[in-house]
Every structure is written in C-alpha cells, then in structure tokens.
Enzyme design. Sequence first.
Site, short mmCIF file in Angstrom:
data_model
loop_
_atom_site.label_atom_id
_atom_site.label_comp_id
_atom_site.label_asym_id
_atom_site.label_seq_id
_atom_site.Cartn_x
_atom_site.Cartn_y
_atom_site.Cartn_z
N HIS A 99 35.05 38.76 34.48
CA HIS A 99 33.64 39.38 33.99
C HIS A 99 32.69 38.14 33.45
O HIS A 99 33.18 37.12 33.43
CB HIS A 99 33.34 40.35 32.74
CG HIS A 99 34.04 39.50 31.48
ND1 HIS A 99 35.49 39.78 31.08
CD2 HIS A 99 33.66 38.98 30.09
CE1 HIS A 99 35.82 39.02 30.22
NE2 HIS A 99 34.92 38.36 29.54
N HIS A 101 29.20 37.13 32.02
CA HIS A 101 28.61 37.17 31.12
C HIS A 101 26.96 36.35 31.79
O HIS A 101 26.56 34.93 32.17
CB HIS A 101 27.99 36.42 29.60
CG HIS A 101 29.50 36.49 29.23
ND1 HIS A 101 30.08 37.26 27.38
CD2 HIS A 101 31.07 36.22 28.85
CE1 HIS A 101 31.08 38.02 27.80
NE2 HIS A 101 31.49 36.68 28.24
#
Length: 136
Positions: A99, A101
């Site tokens: 992922h 951010h």
Amino acid sequence: MDGCIFCKIVSNEITAKKIFEDENSIAFLDLYPAAKGHTLVIPKNHYATLLDIPEMELKEVSQAIQKVAAAVVKATNAEGFNLVQNNREAAGQVVHHIHFHIVPRHKDDGLKLAFGSKEAEPSELAHWETQIKKHI
Ligand code: 5GP
Ligand code: ZN
C-alpha cells in the site's frame, strides 16, 4: 488472501471510506490518519511488498496514486504531500498487502518523517555506490 485486512476491504467484507476504484486499484481513507485526508492506495490483488508486485500492476497502481494524490491535495488544501511505502516489519509495515500512503502536508504541521541530517563520508558513498550497482 485469507486473513488480510486490505483484501477484505477490496471484497467489501469490511468497510472503509473508499474514495477511488478502478479495475486494478482502490483508494480509501486510513483509519488511523497521520494527517487529515491521509489516504491509502492499493492494488486489488494481494502482494506483500514492492518486490512482489508485477511491473504492469505497479504501473497501474502508480496511475491511481497520481490521480488520487491530486484529489487529496485539492480537498485538503495541502501545500505538499508525502508518498510513503513501508516494506516489511523492519521498515514499519504492519499490513502485509502492499500500500502507498498519501499524507497531505502543511507548513509547520509538526509531522516528523525525518531522514538523515549528517552528510555521509565520501568513502561510504563510494562503497554503497559499488555494492548496490552490482545488484541492478
Ligand atoms: P503500514 O504501517 O503497514 O505501512 O500502514 C498500515 C496502515 O493501515 C496504517 O496507517 C493503519 O492506520 C491503516 N489501517 C490498519 N487497519 C486498517 C483498517 O482496518 N482500515 C483502514 N482504513 N486502515 C487501516
Ligand atoms: Zn491482501
């Protein structure tokens, strides 16, 4: 992948504030934000880290990151943003589904994402230049 919280967000088994979705990626608000509007962008398929995701899927998720970052910056009136991506526990990765951010930033917001402040010795730079190039 069984037991992966982000796979469960992809399949709607658990809820999240989704702000973007296309064929390969989704983006949703971080539940424990470092700043207002802190957003995560992930590929729908499960890969643990940057070293695991196939190049084509990385390209696709990169396009989503650029689109979502522009929207996050506009919505939060951010003066800047950090793109942060942790790989493996030693680097602070808690959720083992890759992922990215997007953290909106404002001058003097007090957030600390600090890198080194001491200049490296030339011999040290030369050493790592040689060592890393060997593996490219
Ligand atoms: P990491 O430390 O692995 O790079 O970041 C994982 C991020 O996922 C953290 O910033 C954390 O706040 C966020 N997070 C963990 N669990 C959930 C959840 O169930 N929903 C959402 N939206 N974010 C989560
Ligand atoms: Zn997953």
